[in-house]
Design a protein around this motif. Structure first.
Motif, PDB file in Angstrom:
ATOM      1  N   GLY A   1     -61.395   2.723  -2.897  1.00 38.93           N
ATOM      2  CA  GLY A   1     -62.140   1.760  -3.701  1.00 38.93           C
ATOM      3  C   GLY A   1     -62.971   2.442  -4.768  1.00 38.93           C
ATOM      4  N   LEU A   2     -63.587   3.570  -4.382  1.00 39.69           N
ATOM      5  CA  LEU A   2     -64.416   4.302  -5.346  1.00 39.69           C
ATOM      6  C   LEU A   2     -63.573   4.893  -6.472  1.00 39.69           C
ATOM      7  CD1 LEU A   2     -66.881   6.090  -2.887  1.00 39.69           C
ATOM      8  CD2 LEU A   2     -67.403   4.234  -4.469  1.00 39.69           C
ATOM      9  N   LEU A   3     -62.367   5.335  -6.122  1.00 44.08           N
ATOM     10  CA  LEU A   3     -61.486   5.867  -7.154  1.00 44.08           C
ATOM     11  C   LEU A   3     -61.100   4.761  -8.146  1.00 44.08           C
ATOM     12  CD1 LEU A   3     -59.784   8.110  -8.364  1.00 44.08           C
ATOM     13  CD2 LEU A   3     -57.957   7.508  -6.743  1.00 44.08           C
ATOM     14  N   ALA A   4     -60.840   3.553  -7.625  1.00 41.72           N
ATOM     15  CA  ALA A   4     -60.511   2.423  -8.504  1.00 41.72           C
ATOM     16  C   ALA A   4     -61.694   2.090  -9.412  1.00 41.72           C
ATOM     17  CB  ALA A   4     -60.112   1.209  -7.672  1.00 41.72           C
ATOM     18  N   GLN A   5     -62.907   2.142  -8.851  1.00 40.65           N
ATOM     19  CA  GLN A   5     -64.105   1.881  -9.663  1.00 40.65           C
ATOM     20  C   GLN A   5     -64.261   2.937 -10.750  1.00 40.65           C
ATOM     21  OE1 GLN A   5     -67.561   1.503  -7.176  1.00 40.65           O
ATOM     22  NE2 GLN A   5     -66.693  -0.200  -5.971  1.00 40.65           N
ATOM     23  N   LEU A   6     -63.964   4.185 -10.410  1.00 47.28           N
ATOM     24  CA  LEU A   6     -64.075   5.258 -11.393  1.00 47.28           C
ATOM     25  C   LEU A   6     -63.081   5.040 -12.540  1.00 47.28           C
ATOM     26  CD1 LEU A   6     -65.049   7.982 -12.433  1.00 47.28           C
ATOM     27  CD2 LEU A   6     -63.435   9.090 -10.860  1.00 47.28           C
ATOM     28  N   ASN A   7     -61.863   4.686 -12.187  1.00 46.98           N
ATOM     29  CA  ASN A   7     -60.854   4.447 -13.224  1.00 46.98           C
ATOM     30  C   ASN A   7     -61.237   3.279 -14.122  1.00 46.98           C
ATOM     31  OD1 ASN A   7     -59.241   6.552 -12.308  1.00 46.98           O
ATOM     32  ND2 ASN A   7     -58.062   5.241 -10.920  1.00 46.98           N
ATOM     33  N   ALA A   8     -61.787   2.228 -13.519  1.00 44.95           N
ATOM     34  CA  ALA A   8     -62.218   1.069 -14.303  1.00 44.95           C
ATOM     35  C   ALA A   8     -63.379   1.428 -15.219  1.00 44.95           C
ATOM     36  CB  ALA A   8     -62.595  -0.083 -13.371  1.00 44.95           C
ATOM     37  N   ALA A   9     -64.301   2.215 -14.698  1.00 39.93           N
ATOM     38  CA  ALA A   9     -65.458   2.621 -15.502  1.00 39.93           C
ATOM     39  C   ALA A   9     -65.033   3.513 -16.665  1.00 39.93           C
ATOM     40  CB  ALA A   9     -66.469   3.353 -14.617  1.00 39.93           C
ATOM     41  N   LYS A  10     -64.052   4.378 -16.394  1.00 36.40           N
ATOM     42  CA  LYS A  10     -63.563   5.250 -17.462  1.00 36.40           C
ATOM     43  C   LYS A  10     -62.862   4.431 -18.552  1.00 36.40           C
ATOM     44  CE  LYS A  10     -60.869   9.445 -18.305  1.00 36.40           C
ATOM     45  NZ  LYS A  10     -60.317   8.930 -19.572  1.00 36.40           N
ATOM     46  N   ALA A  11     -62.076   3.424 -18.137  1.00 33.96           N
ATOM     47  CA  ALA A  11     -61.404   2.570 -19.114  1.00 33.96           C
ATOM     48  C   ALA A  11     -62.422   1.798 -19.950  1.00 33.96           C
ATOM     49  CB  ALA A  11     -60.461   1.602 -18.403  1.00 33.96           C
ATOM     50  N   SER A  12     -63.490   1.333 -19.297  1.00 35.04           N
ATOM     51  CA  SER A  12     -64.545   0.619 -20.022  1.00 35.04           C
ATOM     52  C   SER A  12     -65.233   1.530 -21.030  1.00 35.04           C
ATOM     53  CB  SER A  12     -65.564   0.050 -19.033  1.00 35.04           C
ATOM     54  OG  SER A  12     -66.631  -0.568 -19.724  1.00 35.04           O
ATOM     55  N   TYR A  13     -65.491   2.762 -20.612  1.00 40.86           N
ATOM     56  CA  TYR A  13     -66.140   3.717 -21.519  1.00 40.86           C
ATOM     57  C   TYR A  13     -65.240   4.037 -22.709  1.00 40.86           C
ATOM     58  CZ  TYR A  13     -67.910   8.143 -23.299  1.00 40.86           C
ATOM     59  OH  TYR A  13     -68.369   9.145 -24.127  1.00 40.86           O
ATOM     60  N   ASP A  14     -63.963   4.259 -22.449  1.00 36.55           N
ATOM     61  CA  ASP A  14     -63.032   4.540 -23.551  1.00 36.55           C
ATOM     62  C   ASP A  14     -62.995   3.383 -24.538  1.00 36.55           C
ATOM     63  OD1 ASP A  14     -62.419   6.977 -22.430  1.00 36.55           O
ATOM     64  OD2 ASP A  14     -60.583   6.269 -21.432  1.00 36.55           O
ATOM     65  N   SER A  15     -63.056   2.151 -24.009  1.00 32.03           N
ATOM     66  CA  SER A  15     -63.051   0.972 -24.876  1.00 32.03           C
ATOM     67  C   SER A  15     -64.302   0.935 -25.758  1.00 32.03           C
ATOM     68  CB  SER A  15     -62.972  -0.296 -24.016  1.00 32.03           C
ATOM     69  OG  SER A  15     -63.088  -1.448 -24.816  1.00 32.03           O
ATOM     70  N   LYS A  16     -65.449   1.276 -25.178  1.00 35.23           N
ATOM     71  CA  LYS A  16     -66.698   1.277 -25.954  1.00 35.23           C
ATOM     72  C   LYS A  16     -66.683   2.380 -27.021  1.00 35.23           C
ATOM     73  CE  LYS A  16     -68.370  -2.114 -23.628  1.00 35.23           C
ATOM     74  NZ  LYS A  16     -69.327  -1.962 -22.538  1.00 35.23           N
ATOM     75  N   VAL A  17     -66.068   3.517 -26.675  1.00 32.91           N
ATOM     76  CA  VAL A  17     -65.942   4.595 -27.664  1.00 32.91           C
ATOM     77  C   VAL A  17     -65.088   4.129 -28.843  1.00 32.91           C
ATOM     78  CG1 VAL A  17     -64.975   6.894 -28.084  1.00 32.91           C
ATOM     79  CG2 VAL A  17     -66.292   6.456 -26.004  1.00 32.91           C
ATOM     80  N   ASN A  18     -64.004   3.432 -28.529  1.00 29.15           N
ATOM     81  CA  ASN A  18     -63.130   2.918 -29.589  1.00 29.15           C
ATOM     82  C   ASN A  18     -63.860   1.927 -30.480  1.00 29.15           C
ATOM     83  OD1 ASN A  18     -60.915   4.432 -28.796  1.00 29.15           O
ATOM     84  ND2 ASN A  18     -60.124   2.848 -27.433  1.00 29.15           N
ATOM     85  N   LEU A  19     -64.724   1.095 -29.870  1.00 27.38           N
ATOM     86  CA  LEU A  19     -65.481   0.126 -30.670  1.00 27.38           C
ATOM     87  C   LEU A  19     -66.444   0.825 -31.618  1.00 27.38           C
ATOM     88  CD1 LEU A  19     -66.314  -2.703 -28.098  1.00 27.38           C
ATOM     89  CD2 LEU A  19     -64.659  -2.762 -29.965  1.00 27.38           C
ATOM     90  N   VAL A  20     -67.053   1.911 -31.143  1.00 25.33           N
ATOM     91  CA  VAL A  20     -67.953   2.677 -32.012  1.00 25.33           C
ATOM     92  C   VAL A  20     -67.171   3.294 -33.164  1.00 25.33           C
ATOM     93  CG1 VAL A  20     -69.477   4.689 -32.149  1.00 25.33           C
ATOM     94  CG2 VAL A  20     -69.646   3.130 -30.199  1.00 25.33           C
ATOM     95  N   GLN A  21     -66.018   3.861 -32.843  1.00 21.18           N
ATOM     96  CA  GLN A  21     -65.194   4.456 -33.902  1.00 21.18           C
ATOM     97  C   GLN A  21     -64.685   3.394 -34.875  1.00 21.18           C
ATOM     98  OE1 GLN A  21     -62.187   6.449 -31.577  1.00 21.18           O
ATOM     99  NE2 GLN A  21     -63.464   8.263 -31.214  1.00 21.18           N
ATOM    100  N   ASP A  22     -64.328   2.226 -34.360  1.00 27.88           N
ATOM    101  CA  ASP A  22     -63.815   1.146 -35.210  1.00 27.88           C
ATOM    102  C   ASP A  22     -64.900   0.545 -36.095  1.00 27.88           C
ATOM    103  OD1 ASP A  22     -61.646  -0.930 -35.806  1.00 27.88           O
ATOM    104  OD2 ASP A  22     -63.295  -2.201 -35.118  1.00 27.88           O
ATOM    105  N   ALA A  23     -66.154   0.804 -35.775  1.00 27.90           N
ATOM    106  CA  ALA A  23     -67.244   0.264 -36.590  1.00 27.90           C
ATOM    107  C   ALA A  23     -67.307   0.928 -37.960  1.00 27.90           C
ATOM    108  CB  ALA A  23     -68.582   0.424 -35.862  1.00 27.90           C
ATOM    109  N   SER A  24     -66.467   1.937 -38.187  1.00 25.89           N
ATOM    110  CA  SER A  24     -66.317   2.543 -39.516  1.00 25.89           C
ATOM    111  C   SER A  24     -64.886   2.303 -39.973  1.00 25.89           C
ATOM    112  CB  SER A  24     -66.609   4.048 -39.474  1.00 25.89           C
ATOM    113  OG  SER A  24     -67.976   4.292 -39.216  1.00 25.89           O
ATOM    114  N   LEU A  25     -64.722   1.428 -40.983  1.00 27.28           N
ATOM    115  CA  LEU A  25     -63.388   1.159 -41.516  1.00 27.28           C
ATOM    116  C   LEU A  25     -62.985   2.277 -42.468  1.00 27.28           C
ATOM    117  CD1 LEU A  25     -63.214  -2.660 -42.378  1.00 27.28           C
ATOM    118  CD2 LEU A  25     -62.234  -1.452 -40.427  1.00 27.28           C
ATOM    119  N   THR A  26     -61.777   2.799 -42.275  1.00 32.07           N
ATOM    120  CA  THR A  26     -61.229   3.804 -43.180  1.00 32.07           C
ATOM    121  C   THR A  26     -59.866   3.348 -43.680  1.00 32.07           C
ATOM    122  OG1 THR A  26     -60.239   5.026 -41.327  1.00 32.07           O
ATOM    123  CG2 THR A  26     -62.449   5.703 -42.053  1.00 32.07           C
ATOM    124  N   SER A  27     -59.454   3.852 -44.817  1.00 30.51           N
ATOM    125  CA  SER A  27     -58.171   3.472 -45.395  1.00 30.51           C
ATOM    126  C   SER A  27     -57.033   4.155 -44.651  1.00 30.51           C
ATOM    127  CB  SER A  27     -58.126   3.841 -46.880  1.00 30.51           C
ATOM    128  OG  SER A  27     -56.849   3.589 -47.419  1.00 30.51           O
TER     129      SER A  27
END
Length: 404
Positions: A201-227
């Protein structure tokens, strides 16, 4: 007496007959009038056949760039009409809230990682102490952001802040509440020890937390539009300081490729393919192009098939306006036929022309075919016919004509 009457009648009849003969002579004289015309001896010729359409400049080469998350526009780096290179910065969102969400997500991921590690490796007293400290820190963070949310809720009720700002505060409070629950669970796991199913169960929670963090990182990167292309800015649809909703276009770009879109009929779409050559008439100039894409499904409204034509010799970008209407001629091969000027054709419910036979105008009905720059392929004439191309509007069948 009777002889006198007979003589007068004979004279009257003679006058009528002579008068009638004179009238007939005048009619024949009027019919022998000759009308000046200009002719062309027709023959079989080869001409390229083209499909003529109206096209719209732009097409799929125009890209609509938007953000994945909502936020306030903090910086705009480009302006309408500006030339850009791939990778150039276009627009930035305010990243304050996004960075906080990313940090909270990272804390949750670290907590989940710690839980899993302790469950696998076993807990020591110092690990338990650290977990207790983590719980205390998580409680302090949650209490702070929960209190901040409660204050914002009151400000929102009084109209002092927007709903989006309130939702941002709620998101922060929820993130830290999740981090607190995770920290408490970690402490409990360390204190109680972990079983096999707990580790899974803890391993599943870790994987979910990592996926959530990666998603938040992508949102930060996407907050800068580039051509993503070398090209030009068609328009900037936002302003600094304004709120920008997720998914709404912020900038319109077009690549350096100049493209024209046409809608092919169900018959014509079968005559062309990718790579088919064409000519595009822009600003009275004809530019060579070729079809680079054909949509295989017809438009629900018009019933046509969209085809994109790339200009092989791009024109000056200052004269290439997006959304402009242009003439397009799509080449579909050559045709051997009798070709005549379109201007020589008359119509009274049927298409017809005049030819000269024995010095007189003769009407010929014709069937029209393909066209090419002012000429049309016809059926109904034969090689060496003398086609009247000027003066045909002044004559009728049977009129005498004089060839200029």
């Amino acid at each position: 007496m009777n002889k006198k009457i007979l003589s007068v009648c004979s004279l009257f009849i003679s006058i009528i007959i002579l008068g009638g003969c004179g009238s007939k002579g005048d009619s024949e004289k009027s019919n022998t009038k000759s009308y000046p015309v200009k002719t062309l001896e027709v023959k079989n010729e080869n001409y390229p056949i083209s499909l003529e359409y109206e096209g719209i400049t732009g097409g799929s080469e125009v890209r609509k760039l938007s953000f994945k998350s909502s936020g306030k526009i903090s910086k705009i780096y480009v302006s309408k009409g500006q030339q850009i290179k791939k990778g150039d910065y276009l627009v930035d969102l305010d990243k304050s809230d996004l960075n906080l969400d990313m940090e909270a997500s990272k804390a949750q991921m670290d907590s989940a990682s710690a839980q899993y590690s302790k469950a696998v490796n076993g807990a020591e007293e110092q690990d338990i102490n650290k977990a207790e400290i983590a719980v205390k820190n998580a409680e302090d963070n949650y209490n702070y952001y929960r209190d901040l949310y409660d204050k914002n809720a009151k400000l929102y009720q009084s109209g002092a802040i927007s709903k989006q700002e309130l939702e941002g505060a709620k998101l922060q409070a929820d993130s830290y509440e999740s981090a607190l629950n995770s920290a408490r669970q970690t402490l409990q796991q360390l204190q109680n020890g972990a079983r096999k199913e707990d580790k899974q169960g803890l391993l599943a929670q870790l994987n979910a937390a990592k996926a959530s963090y990666d998603s938040k990182v992508n949102l930060v990167q996407d907050a800068s539009l580039t051509s993503d292309v070398d090209g030009y800015v068609v328009d900037v649809l936002c302003r600094e300081g304004e709120m920008q909703s997720a998914g709404n276009p912020a900038v319109l770009l077009r690549s350096e490729n100049q493209v024209v879109t046409i809608g092919l009929s169900s018959d014509d779409v079968k005559k062309v393919k990718t790579g088919t050559k064409s000519q595009v008439k822009i600003n009275n100039d004809k530019v060579e192009g070729e079809i680079i894409n054909i949509v295989q499904m017809s438009d629900k409204t018009s019933g046509t098939y969209s085809a994109e034509i790339k200009l092989l010799n791009p024109i000056d970008n200052s004269t290439f306006y997006i959304g402009d209407t242009v003439k397009v001629y799509v080449s579909v091969g050559d045709k051997n036929s009798i070709w005549i000027p379109i201007s020589s054709i008359l119509n009274d419910g049927e298409d017809y022309v005049y030819i000269v036979e024995n010095g007189h105008a003769t009407r010929k009905n014709v069937t029209l075919g393909a066209t090419n720059e002012g000429k049309v392929a016809v059926e109904g004439l034969k090689p060496n016919d003398n086609l009247i191309i000027e003066g045909m509007k002044n004559i009728k069948a049977g009129y005498g004509v004089t060839i200029k």
